[in-house]
Design a protein around this motif. Structure first.
Motif, PDB file in Angstrom:
ATOM      1  N   VAL A  27      52.238  38.954  28.765  1.00 21.39           N
ATOM      2  CA  VAL A  27      51.963  39.873  29.864  1.00 21.39           C
ATOM      3  C   VAL A  27      53.287  40.172  30.548  1.00 21.39           C
ATOM      4  CG1 VAL A  27      50.617  40.299  31.952  1.00 21.39           C
ATOM      5  CG2 VAL A  27      49.670  38.870  30.132  1.00 21.39           C
ATOM      6  N   VAL A  28      53.958  41.192  30.072  1.00 22.21           N
ATOM      7  CA  VAL A  28      55.292  41.515  30.572  1.00 22.21           C
ATOM      8  C   VAL A  28      55.278  41.817  32.063  1.00 22.21           C
ATOM      9  CG1 VAL A  28      55.261  43.983  30.067  1.00 22.21           C
ATOM     10  CG2 VAL A  28      57.404  42.713  29.930  1.00 22.21           C
ATOM     11  N   GLY A  29      54.173  42.249  32.597  1.00 25.66           N
ATOM     12  CA  GLY A  29      54.053  42.519  34.029  1.00 25.66           C
ATOM     13  C   GLY A  29      54.314  41.288  34.884  1.00 25.66           C
ATOM     14  N   GLN A  30      54.135  40.099  34.303  1.00 23.28           N
ATOM     15  CA  GLN A  30      54.406  38.874  35.051  1.00 23.28           C
ATOM     16  C   GLN A  30      55.890  38.701  35.330  1.00 23.28           C
ATOM     17  OE1 GLN A  30      52.666  35.605  32.924  1.00 23.28           O
ATOM     18  NE2 GLN A  30      50.590  36.137  33.540  1.00 23.28           N
ATOM     19  N   LEU A  31      56.726  39.465  34.643  1.00 24.43           N
ATOM     20  CA  LEU A  31      58.170  39.337  34.834  1.00 24.43           C
ATOM     21  C   LEU A  31      58.716  40.247  35.930  1.00 24.43           C
ATOM     22  CD1 LEU A  31      59.319  38.966  31.132  1.00 24.43           C
ATOM     23  CD2 LEU A  31      58.665  37.202  32.773  1.00 24.43           C
ATOM     24  N   THR A  32      57.858  41.040  36.567  1.00 25.07           N
ATOM     25  CA  THR A  32      58.343  41.907  37.642  1.00 25.07           C
ATOM     26  C   THR A  32      58.952  41.100  38.779  1.00 25.07           C
ATOM     27  OG1 THR A  32      56.139  42.035  38.635  1.00 25.07           O
ATOM     28  CG2 THR A  32      56.776  43.828  37.138  1.00 25.07           C
ATOM     29  N   VAL A  33      58.487  39.894  38.975  1.00 32.19           N
ATOM     30  CA  VAL A  33      59.058  39.029  40.008  1.00 32.19           C
ATOM     31  C   VAL A  33      60.519  38.693  39.706  1.00 32.19           C
ATOM     32  CG1 VAL A  33      58.310  36.843  38.991  1.00 32.19           C
ATOM     33  CG2 VAL A  33      58.552  37.015  41.451  1.00 32.19           C
ATOM     34  N   GLN A  55      56.248  33.017  29.664  1.00 33.90           N
ATOM     35  CA  GLN A  55      56.402  34.149  28.751  1.00 33.90           C
ATOM     36  C   GLN A  55      57.473  33.926  27.692  1.00 33.90           C
ATOM     37  OE1 GLN A  55      54.620  37.333  28.955  1.00 33.90           O
ATOM     38  NE2 GLN A  55      53.312  35.862  29.978  1.00 33.90           N
ATOM     39  N   GLN A  56      58.063  32.752  27.639  1.00 34.81           N
ATOM     40  CA  GLN A  56      59.189  32.474  26.753  1.00 34.81           C
ATOM     41  C   GLN A  56      58.904  32.831  25.288  1.00 34.81           C
ATOM     42  OE1 GLN A  56      60.716  28.515  27.159  1.00 34.81           O
ATOM     43  NE2 GLN A  56      62.617  29.002  26.150  1.00 34.81           N
ATOM     44  N   ALA A  57      57.714  32.573  24.819  1.00 30.61           N
ATOM     45  CA  ALA A  57      57.371  32.872  23.423  1.00 30.61           C
ATOM     46  C   ALA A  57      57.345  34.373  23.144  1.00 30.61           C
ATOM     47  CB  ALA A  57      56.017  32.262  23.084  1.00 30.61           C
ATOM     48  N   CYS A  58      57.369  35.183  24.177  1.00 30.53           N
ATOM     49  CA  CYS A  58      57.276  36.641  24.033  1.00 30.53           C
ATOM     50  C   CYS A  58      58.620  37.345  24.078  1.00 30.53           C
ATOM     51  CB  CYS A  58      56.391  37.194  25.153  1.00 30.53           C
ATOM     52  SG  CYS A  58      54.764  36.432  25.240  1.00 30.53           S
ATOM     53  N   PHE A  59      59.701  36.634  24.374  1.00 28.96           N
ATOM     54  CA  PHE A  59      61.006  37.261  24.580  1.00 28.96           C
ATOM     55  C   PHE A  59      61.443  38.116  23.394  1.00 28.96           C
ATOM     56  CE2 PHE A  59      62.542  33.768  27.718  1.00 28.96           C
ATOM     57  CZ  PHE A  59      61.677  34.246  28.680  1.00 28.96           C
ATOM     58  N   CYS A  60      61.281  37.624  22.183  1.00 27.66           N
ATOM     59  CA  CYS A  60      61.711  38.398  21.010  1.00 27.66           C
ATOM     60  C   CYS A  60      60.900  39.685  20.889  1.00 27.66           C
ATOM     61  CB  CYS A  60      61.605  37.566  19.742  1.00 27.66           C
ATOM     62  SG  CYS A  60      62.834  36.246  19.678  1.00 27.66           S
ATOM     63  N   TYR A  62      59.516  41.317  23.368  1.00 29.25           N
ATOM     64  CA  TYR A  62      59.982  42.207  24.428  1.00 29.25           C
ATOM     65  C   TYR A  62      61.330  42.824  24.067  1.00 29.25           C
ATOM     66  CZ  TYR A  62      56.466  39.909  27.426  1.00 29.25           C
ATOM     67  OH  TYR A  62      55.314  39.411  27.968  1.00 29.25           O
ATOM     68  N   ALA A  63      62.225  42.047  23.486  1.00 28.11           N
ATOM     69  CA  ALA A  63      63.558  42.536  23.136  1.00 28.11           C
ATOM     70  C   ALA A  63      63.494  43.639  22.084  1.00 28.11           C
ATOM     71  CB  ALA A  63      64.432  41.389  22.646  1.00 28.11           C
ATOM     72  N   LYS A  64      62.485  43.610  21.223  1.00 22.89           N
ATOM     73  CA  LYS A  64      62.342  44.626  20.176  1.00 22.89           C
ATOM     74  C   LYS A  64      61.707  45.913  20.702  1.00 22.89           C
ATOM     75  CE  LYS A  64      61.998  41.214  16.518  1.00 22.89           C
ATOM     76  NZ  LYS A  64      61.110  40.554  15.581  1.00 22.89           N
ATOM     77  N   ASP A  65      61.095  45.856  21.874  1.00 25.03           N
ATOM     78  CA  ASP A  65      60.453  47.025  22.457  1.00 25.03           C
ATOM     79  C   ASP A  65      61.533  47.971  23.002  1.00 25.03           C
ATOM     80  OD1 ASP A  65      59.370  48.642  24.759  1.00 25.03           O
ATOM     81  OD2 ASP A  65      57.511  47.797  23.978  1.00 25.03           O
ATOM     82  N   PRO A  66      61.547  49.233  22.561  1.00 25.63           N
ATOM     83  CA  PRO A  66      62.596  50.159  23.005  1.00 25.63           C
ATOM     84  C   PRO A  66      62.661  50.344  24.525  1.00 25.63           C
ATOM     85  CG  PRO A  66      61.339  51.112  21.194  1.00 25.63           C
ATOM     86  CD  PRO A  66      60.638  49.839  21.597  1.00 25.63           C
ATOM     87  N   SER A  67      61.539  50.252  25.204  1.00 23.81           N
ATOM     88  CA  SER A  67      61.546  50.462  26.652  1.00 23.81           C
ATOM     89  C   SER A  67      61.954  49.216  27.437  1.00 23.81           C
ATOM     90  CB  SER A  67      60.174  50.952  27.129  1.00 23.81           C
ATOM     91  OG  SER A  67      59.189  49.982  26.869  1.00 23.81           O
ATOM     92  N   LEU A  68      61.926  48.066  26.812  1.00 20.48           N
ATOM     93  CA  LEU A  68      62.245  46.818  27.517  1.00 20.48           C
ATOM     94  C   LEU A  68      63.508  46.133  27.018  1.00 20.48           C
ATOM     95  CD1 LEU A  68      58.676  45.244  27.518  1.00 20.48           C
ATOM     96  CD2 LEU A  68      59.785  46.457  29.386  1.00 20.48           C
ATOM     97  N   GLY A  69      63.893  46.417  25.794  1.00 20.39           N
ATOM     98  CA  GLY A  69      64.977  45.696  25.140  1.00 20.39           C
ATOM     99  C   GLY A  69      66.267  45.628  25.931  1.00 20.39           C
ATOM    100  N   ALA A  70      66.673  46.738  26.524  1.00 21.60           N
ATOM    101  CA  ALA A  70      67.936  46.750  27.270  1.00 21.60           C
ATOM    102  C   ALA A  70      67.890  45.773  28.444  1.00 21.60           C
ATOM    103  CB  ALA A  70      68.245  48.155  27.766  1.00 21.60           C
ATOM    104  N   TYR A  71      66.740  45.649  29.083  1.00 23.45           N
ATOM    105  CA  TYR A  71      66.606  44.698  30.190  1.00 23.45           C
ATOM    106  C   TYR A  71      66.637  43.267  29.684  1.00 23.45           C
ATOM    107  CZ  TYR A  71      65.261  48.624  33.132  1.00 23.45           C
ATOM    108  OH  TYR A  71      65.252  49.810  33.825  1.00 23.45           O
ATOM    109  N   ILE A  72      65.906  43.010  28.613  1.00 30.05           N
ATOM    110  CA  ILE A  72      65.792  41.658  28.079  1.00 30.05           C
ATOM    111  C   ILE A  72      67.137  41.172  27.536  1.00 30.05           C
ATOM    112  CG2 ILE A  72      64.623  40.253  26.320  1.00 30.05           C
ATOM    113  CD1 ILE A  72      62.816  41.200  28.664  1.00 30.05           C
TER     114      ILE A  72
END
Length: 91
Positions: A27-33, A55-60, A62-72
């Motif tokens: 749930v990437v929304g949990q990272l807004t904090v 969310q640690q297991a989700c980092f990879c 998220y990093a592959k997602d074009p809209s989130l990768g630059a942030y991650i």
């Protein structure tokens, strides 16, 4: 502020579009904090670190997602992980 609103909207879209299994675990929304730490290098809050651990297991993913990768993959995101005592993922 505009960046945070845009990222929050993208995160919400990703959560809504995610398949059932991914929605339950990632749930990437949990990272807004964590946005102040990730975008400006501010010290991450306890809530940020707790959500990063969850969310640690989700980092990879998220990093592959074009809209989130630059942030991650940003330097501040790496600093945030280190400050929270988490390993920086290598993909």
């Amino acid at each position: 502020m505009r960046k945070e609103v845009l990222l929050a909207a993208m995160m919400l879209a990703l959560v809504v579009a995610a398949p059932g299994g991914a929605r339950a675990a990632c749930v990437v929304g949990q990272l807004t904090v964590c946005m102040p730490a990730i975008t400006t290098g501010a010290k991450p809050s306890g809530a940020c670190c707790a959500n990063l651990r969850a969310q640690q297991a989700c980092f990879c993913q998220y990093a592959k997602d074009p809209s989130l990768g630059a942030y991650i993959r940003s330097p501040h995101a790496r600093e945030t992980l280190v400050t929270c005592g988490l390993a920086v993922p290598h993909s």
